[in-house]
Design an enzyme around this catalytic site. Structure first.
Site, PDB file in Angstrom:
ATOM      1  N   ASP B  52      -2.393   1.053   8.389  1.00 56.02           N
ATOM      2  CA  ASP B  52      -3.586   0.269   8.176  1.00 56.02           C
ATOM      3  C   ASP B  52      -3.429  -0.998   8.955  1.00 56.02           C
ATOM      4  OD1 ASP B  52      -5.613   1.275   6.315  1.00 56.02           O
ATOM      5  OD2 ASP B  52      -3.918   1.487   4.956  1.00 56.02           O
ATOM      6  N   ARG B 246      -4.344   0.638  18.549  1.00 53.43           N
ATOM      7  CA  ARG B 246      -2.943   0.580  18.102  1.00 53.43           C
ATOM      8  C   ARG B 246      -2.044   0.041  19.198  1.00 53.43           C
ATOM      9  NH1 ARG B 246      -1.109   6.214  16.140  1.00 53.43           N
ATOM     10  NH2 ARG B 246       0.784   5.131  16.754  1.00 53.43           N
ATOM     11  N   TYR B 254     -11.417   6.765  13.038  1.00 53.78           N
ATOM     12  CA  TYR B 254     -11.883   7.257  11.743  1.00 53.78           C
ATOM     13  C   TYR B 254     -13.258   7.858  11.990  1.00 53.78           C
ATOM     14  CZ  TYR B 254      -8.216   4.630   9.353  1.00 53.78           C
ATOM     15  OH  TYR B 254      -7.008   4.157   8.928  1.00 53.78           O
ATOM     16  N   PRO B 333     -10.222   3.581   3.355  1.00 60.51           N
ATOM     17  CA  PRO B 333      -9.396   2.897   4.361  1.00 60.51           C
ATOM     18  C   PRO B 333     -10.241   1.978   5.246  1.00 60.51           C
ATOM     19  CG  PRO B 333      -9.926   5.090   5.123  1.00 60.51           C
ATOM     20  CD  PRO B 333     -10.583   4.941   3.781  1.00 60.51           C
TER      21      PRO B 333
END
Lengths: 611, 611
Positions: B52, B246, B254, B333
């Site tokens: 996360d 990332r 997502y 999330p």
């Protein structure tokens, strides 16, 4: 009959593992692909003593090798310099406090003091970094003979090993394994003030010993002196002192002594046995009056010395053997330059040797080492002479109107700020410093280090410090100030892209191993705003990776970045190249219309390769 | 006949080595002197998936354990959130870019994304830190039975071990070494959403599964999407997507799916075999239109899930067994709260257990864990329901006037900024949160985390961030805002010194092992200026070390620090105590004239010791 010594070859032999030698060994090892050896005659790293303040520019340089975090974590920072002078009754009192660093563009506006006693010290930091690149100091080993071929043919042949050095292993148990012959392409003598390498080639030191004698003592003080955690200059009627606060609660005191106390009248040489740490502290105690100071535990380390201000007559022999660091310059410790000057010598030299060894650069660039660093050392000594005289001089008091006034001292302290911080180091025009187009970025001085500046990355608006994108990785950094990207400029930019794509372009002529990215790193800076800019609109030749496109804009908090075009004096209406050397100094600036000058700049010292 | 299982005793048994368990284990191990064990049933650390964004407040918390440097070095930072919505022809286009974090007081105004695939990830960071404190995760080991004594006498006896846990070693080769009985003073069940500990005590989860179904896929994208390196929310007519950039060039997507695609109609449960990463990417591709996106190499990891928004009915059993992290709350999330909420649960709990185990604090403080963290989880779920509905809802278009408008979404995004950043977490009044004197510092909210602020150290003018002086070291930090030190205030200050020196003073009553400094850390903040202030003028009781006296002034560059008294709303004409809990939250504020209230605050939960 002596057994034959074994022989082997290395690209570079570094002699001496002090600050200059370690900086050199680490830089060469980090470059990769070279056969490097570093030797030192001491059986283990020094346990104390060789310490100085690490200046703001040196912090930037260490950062370019990825070593800043540890330095800043473990070292003590000095932000303020306090000045104490005698009052009417001859007792010292606080005259003023001033910023320790007076260099407005310093990225790290403070000095760091770190002493080599601990694992965390500079020396260990380099040893760990070198070990990560598979280079370890070979010790205790010392050179006993050195021979340099004077055959022009051999000297010019890049595949030859013209330096022959005989090494002696001091801990050898038998004669058989004591001696060894090493043939080297290059030798760097970083073997200290009494340099064996320098003497072997008969290089003389120019300048004189001065009459200033100092004692140095490291203590954890018990004191009521209010500025014990600041760098402090005390001018007392009893003599001068300097306080350098160290890590933890430790403090280093520099205490002015009388020459008579420590020089052997017979030999004229310093005789340490004539002095003790107690005697040094006794002198300090008098100078501190009315404040008290005494060690709260044992004295950790102490020494005495006479300031010498000398520079070697030459820094190299045939550009195959170099000397660096204390081997070529000595000066007073007062301005804290010693370790800084030494490390910056080999920071200047290492990338040049690497590029020559790789066959990428012409050996002529090696001449710039002496030109750049010897001039710097001379300037340093000129500065040091003035500063040391002021520092060691008696203070002006009502009884002594000829003494040094505080105003005089403070003025010198601040005038020399750019110099003592290392920020103002300026390399003169040479094959690698071309000032022709200085006017295109009048505030980015060619020959000085690239100014720190925060930009935001176009792709993710992360604020980045441009110096973080200038690692000492032996590559030239091509900063492309693209200007605005409005419609009317697209044709101009496209024309430039086409020119840079030609086989005659510097981006195509000097690829290493077929890859331009091993020789050059392109960073593009756009005068655009983060709300609307699309980094994909930048031509691919200026965008080797998404992280290489920057905007001259503030970050999302509005607190960092922005205003660089105007600060640097760069136009947003044309493309401007700023070429940063591998050591972080601006080598050339040129507008796109003078692209030929950029080609000529690189052509003057790089070697074109068939891809 | 089964062999008898060996038995041993520990102070704390932590079950589960995910984010909550690791934060707990690390905090307990770092406190020192406790017998801690941490087990996990997985044979090795997870290789991917549990990732996360790390929120600004969590970065502050990790920093208080000395873990920030590595996190920031290795993680990707998200500064901007971009929003894409359908245009008139139904293709997505950039609507706006906004700061990802909308919390003006955040010290780190960005999120960090780090995925547990690599050595550098959160999990490894904790494992390394724990190892430095000699604690390692014992695995693969799982609990098979747990019993808690219900004898009041045993439960109240701090020397008893009322929890008996039977552990099974999953890699045991023989029955003899398979089972083991551990008797623990405290057990922390941090064993995930399907918590065995929670079920063993029959604690129910309250709330419902929702209809939102999401696919998650990690790729290195080949794309022409301009905001691929920003956190991006895409509302397309095809469904919603979120991009989390990332480390390196990787991206996590997502992707909103249809429930029909992945739920087994027979069992009603998610059936991952009904979906593939290719299918998830196919949905993403449609939502990205007119931009293209595809993986440039193999898909690294993927999963699917249905969002559940539930909270445990209770967080503890008799304040001897606790549950934490996913074991007590699950949520979507989208707002990136999962890992943050989990780590902050045990950050809240660990110091309380430590102080009770040391005999320094009354076990009643353990009740504040559930009070503080369960309320937070409920708030989180309320927020998450609103946010997830907006997020998963169809966008408003000309065809769908009932859809979610961008303005509506952006407003929610920014309104909840304080909440999603973790910066706005507010603990209600309790034995450790006393709001009586809030007016003495109206902008330092009691129950919220201490605001970041730069001061300069009086002794050496080094700028220091106050949060750096608030490590999670189980001590209460007593910030003494001394005000000005002008002549007229000296009597008042001296009176206070005398009162604090009495045996009844909190500074004298609660020493640990005879040393007050193990229970309290005193930091004194003076409204004075760096040019003239002498840190030695501060009374010794407020100056345990030279580094503990700060000035509310700018640093020597004038760029950092200053203005805190006025920013916090603290008077410079009286002494104000700001008491910061070991977890960094303001527990109490009081003027010196209300010193009795400070004594009463500590007396309500600390245990006085004979020295």
């Amino acid at each position: 009959m002596l057994p034959l010594a074994p022989e082997n070859c290395v690209d570079v032999l570094v002699i001496g593992a002090g600050p200059a030698g370690l900086m050199c060994g680490n830089a060469l090892a980090a470059a990769g692909g070279l056969d490097v050896r570093i030797i030192d005659q001491r059986p283990s790293k020094v346990s104390a003593g060789q310490a100085d303040g690490i200046q703001p520019r040196t912090i930037e340089v260490l950062h370019s090798y990825g070593l800043r975090e540890r330095l800043l974590r473990e070292g003590n920072q000095m932000h303020t310099c306090a000045f104490y002078n005698p009052n009417d009754v001859g007792e010292i009192e606080l005259t003023s406090r001033a910023p320790d660093v007076t260099a407005p563009t310093a990225r790290f506006p403070f000095e760091v003091c770190q002493v080599t006693l601990h694992q965390g010290a500079i020396e260990q930091m380099f040893l760990d970094s070198m070990a990560a690149h598979n280079l370890r100091v070979d010790r205790p080993v010392k050179p006993v003979a050195i021979e340099l071929s004077r055959e022009p043919e051999e000297l010019h042949d890049l595949s030859s090993y013209p330096v022959k050095v005989t090494l002696a292993r001091l801990d050898a148990t038998t004669d058989t394994n004591r001696l060894e012959v090493v043939r080297a392409k290059y030798v760097v003598g970083a073997d200290g003030a009494h340099s064996w390498v320098r003497k072997a080639f008969g290089i003389t030191m120019e300048g004189e010993q001065t009459e200033y004698v100092w004692g140095v003592v490291d203590i954890v003080p018990d004191t009521n002196f209010p500025d014990i955690r600041n760098k402090t200059v005390i001018h007392s009627t009893n003599g001068s002192c300097m306080i350098i606060p160290r890590e933890g609660d430790k403090v280093r005191l520099y205490v002015q002594l009388s020459e008579n106390d420590i020089v052997d009248p017979g030999s004229g040489r310093v005789d340490k046995t004539r002095m003790s740490s107690e005697q040094i502290l006794e002198v300090a105690r008098k100078s501190f009056h009315p404040f008290h100071i005494s060690p709260s535990s044992d004295v950790e380390w102490w020494t005495i010395y006479i300031i010498g201000q000398r520079v070697a007559s030459s820094y190299s022999v045939e550009d195959r053997v170099f000397i660096a660091g204390d081997a070529c310059h000595t000066h007073s410790p007062k301005a804290g330059q010693g370790m800084n000057a030494s490390m910056n010598d080999t920071h200047n030299l290492a990338w040049k040797i690497v590029q020559v060894l790789r066959g990428c650069a012409n050996p002529s660039i090696l001449k710039t080492y002496e030109a750049e660093r010897r001039k710097y050392a001379q300037d340093l000594i000129d500065f040091d002479k003035q500063f040391a005289a002021l520092f060691s001089g008696k203070p002006r008091t009502s009884d002594n109107q000829d003494g040094v006034s505080h105003e005089e001292f403070l003025k010198a302290f601040q005038t020399f700020g750019g110099f003592t911080s290392g920020i103002g180091v300026h390399y003169s025009p040479s094959v690698i410093v071309n000032t022709k187009h200085q006017k295109c970025a009048k505030n980015l001085i060619i020959g000085e280090r690239m100014l720190p500046q925060v930009f935001v990355r176009a792709a993710d608006t992360r604020p980045v410090e441009i110096q973080d994108l200038l690692p000492a990785d032996t590559r030239f950094k091509i900063l492309v100030f693209l200007g605005s990207t409005k419609e009317s400029r697209l044709m101009e930019i496209n024309t430039l892209v086409n020119e840079l794509s030609l086989p005659t372009s510097f981006l195509r002529k000097y690829p290493m191993g077929g890859q331009a990215s091993l020789m050059f790193d392109i960073i593009t800076i756009v005068a655009g705003d983060k709300q609307n800019f699309n980094y994909l609109s930048v031509p691919v030749i200026f965008r080797p990776h998404w992280s290489k496109v920057l905007l001259d804009d503030t970050d999302v908090t509005g607190r960092k970045g922005g205003g660089a075009y105007s600060r640097f004096g760069i136009s947003t209406e044309e493309v401007t190249f700023v070429i940063v050397r591998p050591d972080g100094y601006v080598g050339m600036i040129a507008p796109a219309v003078a692209l030929e000058d950029v080609h000529a700049y690189f052509a003057s010292f790089l070697i074109a390769h068939a891809v």
